[in-house]
Design a protein around this motif. Structure first.
Motif, mmCIF file in Angstrom:
data_model
loop_
_atom_site.group_PDB
_atom_site.id
_atom_site.type_symbol
_atom_site.label_atom_id
_atom_site.label_comp_id
_atom_site.label_asym_id
_atom_site.label_seq_id
_atom_site.Cartn_x
_atom_site.Cartn_y
_atom_site.Cartn_z
ATOM 1 N N ASP A 1 0.797 -1.033 0.009
ATOM 2 C CA ASP A 1 -0.170 -0.008 -0.137
ATOM 3 C C ASP A 1 0.892 1.271 -0.035
ATOM 4 O OD1 ASP A 1 1.182 -0.284 2.599
ATOM 5 O OD2 ASP A 1 -0.827 0.236 3.657
ATOM 6 N N VAL A 2 2.351 1.069 -0.420
ATOM 7 C CA VAL A 2 2.969 2.039 -0.128
ATOM 8 C C VAL A 2 3.183 3.212 -1.454
ATOM 9 C CG1 VAL A 2 5.528 3.017 0.140
ATOM 10 C CG2 VAL A 2 4.294 1.416 2.035
ATOM 11 N N SER A 3 3.187 4.061 -1.656
ATOM 12 C CA SER A 3 3.377 4.683 -3.067
ATOM 13 C C SER A 3 4.779 4.667 -3.473
ATOM 14 C CB SER A 3 2.980 6.397 -2.805
ATOM 15 O OG SER A 3 3.431 6.917 -3.955
ATOM 16 N N PRO A 4 4.731 4.022 -4.798
ATOM 17 C CA PRO A 4 5.925 3.881 -5.166
ATOM 18 C C PRO A 4 6.592 5.208 -5.816
ATOM 19 C CG PRO A 4 4.176 3.402 -6.777
ATOM 20 C CD PRO A 4 3.765 3.500 -5.606
ATOM 21 N N ASP A 5 5.949 5.948 -6.348
ATOM 22 C CA ASP A 5 6.570 7.637 -6.414
ATOM 23 C C ASP A 5 7.166 8.261 -5.264
ATOM 24 O OD1 ASP A 5 5.595 7.278 -9.153
ATOM 25 O OD2 ASP A 5 3.846 8.485 -8.854
ATOM 26 N N ARG A 6 6.390 8.065 -4.124
ATOM 27 C CA ARG A 6 7.045 8.753 -2.995
ATOM 28 C C ARG A 6 8.186 7.794 -2.507
ATOM 29 N NH1 ARG A 6 4.321 10.026 3.010
ATOM 30 N NH2 ARG A 6 6.151 10.339 4.070
ATOM 31 N N THR A 7 7.965 6.765 -2.713
ATOM 32 C CA THR A 7 9.270 5.610 -2.100
ATOM 33 C C THR A 7 10.709 5.944 -2.830
ATOM 34 O OG1 THR A 7 7.635 3.937 -1.470
ATOM 35 C CG2 THR A 7 10.172 3.264 -2.270
ATOM 36 N N TYR A 8 10.507 6.177 -4.293
ATOM 37 C CA TYR A 8 11.629 6.205 -5.145
ATOM 38 C C TYR A 8 12.280 7.660 -4.975
ATOM 39 C CZ TYR A 8 10.265 1.759 -7.445
ATOM 40 O OH TYR A 8 9.855 0.630 -7.619
ATOM 41 N N THR A 9 11.284 8.765 -4.657
ATOM 42 C CA THR A 9 11.698 9.847 -4.330
ATOM 43 C C THR A 9 12.460 10.155 -3.109
ATOM 44 O OG1 THR A 9 9.783 11.225 -5.451
ATOM 45 C CG2 THR A 9 10.894 12.305 -4.109
ATOM 46 N N GLU A 10 12.189 9.498 -1.811
ATOM 47 C CA GLU A 10 12.614 9.384 -0.635
ATOM 48 C C GLU A 10 13.928 8.659 -0.748
ATOM 49 O OE1 GLU A 10 10.211 7.561 2.079
ATOM 50 O OE2 GLU A 10 8.985 9.354 2.536
ATOM 51 N N ALA A 11 14.036 7.527 -1.455
ATOM 52 C CA ALA A 11 15.349 6.801 -1.776
ATOM 53 C C ALA A 11 16.183 7.529 -2.669
ATOM 54 C CB ALA A 11 15.075 5.474 -2.601
ATOM 55 N N TRP A 12 15.794 8.450 -3.683
ATOM 56 C CA TRP A 12 16.568 9.282 -4.453
ATOM 57 C C TRP A 12 17.590 10.414 -3.600
ATOM 58 C CZ3 TRP A 12 17.566 14.099 -5.828
ATOM 59 C CH2 TRP A 12 18.556 14.475 -6.878
#
Length: 435
Positions: free
Chosen positions: A401-412
């Motif tokens: 249920d975690v947003s992929p767009d937010r996840t990849y932004t945070e990781a970046w």
């Protein structure tokens, strides 16, 4: 009769992920149109250089911890022999396992390196042993809280009487010790102060209960050993080589200068902090995934900067310097994200992976360049940021249920912070180590 079930997409991807993770050359797998789950796994499994920031300590430092544990561990073992498991609450504050871990550490202490890493672990093992001993004693109503309060007052007074001028010849060589001195002073003073009546019990427990008593005893034991740490780190810092041909008289107080250096770095970061605060006011104008993805990282930069300025101005300049250095890393990573990423087209798995590879290269190049002790110590921020990015991706892989767009932004942003820490460390060093 039902036909054989076909493996789910998740199971297929998991198997492929495991295969990639086990491959020795996983970083070289081409980006291609691989599933995002595979790219995430490859990103997490791509190793980064080990940053060893431990500093040498004196044998007397280790000996003092050995002596403290040699008193507490056997006493705790004897106490726990008479404690029945049936007498313990469902969630005891300490258990026999804490005593066993302290015993294992004590028995293996001779083989451990004489470094700050060893004494940092030893401090926690003192917590285990003393807390477990106090808990078992309190269960039998035999603990003397008034004696503990008196000891805590003496420890707090000893901290308050310390006069630390951070005298040194070479700040770049000294500051890895200096930050440890101030760190232990800061937390030790507060730990001892929290034990006396009116202070806050670490666990939040009622100080009259066995759990509260155990927390107080362990909290004081750690503070007492942190006082030892301060004295021992000062002693070994004074024994460090001064440089060929450098007379002893060249060792000069550095505290006042370091306070000014911290102020200068904070002033350099003020425009970046201002950009974050403007972003906070306007974040609703950005897509949610982008805004939420960079907001927590920008807040980290502002908070580290503010906290570092406060500590430097209130008597802990080396601790403050380390905090502001972290603020530099995260403030710049936030602004880089704001200026580099497209809010309407967030990073994908491949973009995050590319940023981690760039951070990895920057870390390797910096470590290969024979960095000063200060620079090597600063690189822990790069290692921490990489770990944060990896944890973010791992969390996403376990929660649908975690947003992929937010996840990849945070990781970046995390991987960019690691890159900033490695590529721009000399800028931080130039300000904080100048005389």
């Amino acid at each position: 009769m039902f036909p054989p079930s076909s493996p789910s997409r998740r199971r297929v991807l998991a198997a492929l992920t495991a295969g990639l993770a086990g491959a020795s050359g996983c970083a070289a797998v081409p980006n291609g149109p691989l599933p995002s789950a595979v790219v995430r796994a490859r990103t997490r499994q791509t190793p980064t250089p080990t940053v060893d920031t431990a500093v040498p300590v004196l044998e007397s430092h280790v000996d003092a911890y050995r002596a403290r544990l040699a008193r507490a561990v056997p006493a705790a073992e004897r106490r726990w022999e008479s404690i029945s498991s049936n007498a313990l609450p469902d969630f005891p504050a300490y258990t026999r396992d804490d005593v066993r871990e302290a015993r294992a550490f004590l028995d293996g202490l001779d083989a451990k390196p004489r470094t700050s890493e060893t004494v940092e672990e030893a401090n926690w093992r003192v917590d285990d042993a003393v807390g477990a001993l106090a808990y078992a004693t309190a269960l039998d109503d035999g603990f003397d809280r008034d004696a503990l309060y008196d000891e805590a007052r003496r420890t707090r007074s000893a901290f308050e009487s310390l006069r630390i001028d951070h005298a040194c010849v070479d700040p770049a060589r000294y500051l890895p010790y200096g930050r440890r001195i101030d760190h232990q002073r800061w937390w030790g003073t507060r730990g001892a102060g929290a034990v006396v009546p009116g202070g806050e019990v670490r666990s939040g427990a009622d100080r009259s209960t066995p759990g509260g008593i155990a927390s107080l005893a362990a909290q004081h034991a750690r503070a007492d050993m942190q006082l030892l740490d301060v004295r021992q780190y000062r002693a070994i810092a004074r024994k460090q080589p001064l440089g060929e041909g450098t007379p002893e008289g060249e060792r000069r107080p550095f505290s006042a200068t370091l306070v000014e250096n911290v102020k200068a770095l904070v002033a350099d970061l003020d425009p970046l902090v201002a950009r974050f605060e403007t972003f906070e006011e306007e974040h609703e104008s950005y897509p949610d995934a982008f805004a939420n993805g960079i907001w927590s990282r920008g807040m980290r930069g502002r908070n580290e900067t503010d906290e570092g300025a406060y500590r430097a101005e209130n008597g802990y300049p080396a601790f403050g310097a380390s905090k502001v250095a972290a603020g530099f890393v995260h403030c710049h990573a936030f602004v880089d994200a704001l200026e580099t990423l497209d809010p309407s087209s967030p990073p994908d798995a491949d973009t995050a992976f590319a940023e981690k590879r760039a951070a990895r290269r920057a870390m390797r190049e910096r470590l290969d360049a024979s960095p000063s002790p200060f620079v090597r110590d600063h690189l822990r921020h790069a290692a921490d940021a990489v770990e944060s990015g990896d944890i973010t991706l791992r969390h996403f892989g376990r929660h649908d249920d975690v947003s992929p767009d937010r996840t990849y932004t945070e990781a970046w942003v995390d991987y960019r912070a690691a890159r900033v820490a490695a590529e721009r460390t000399e800028e931080v060093a130039a300000v904080l180590t100048r005389r």
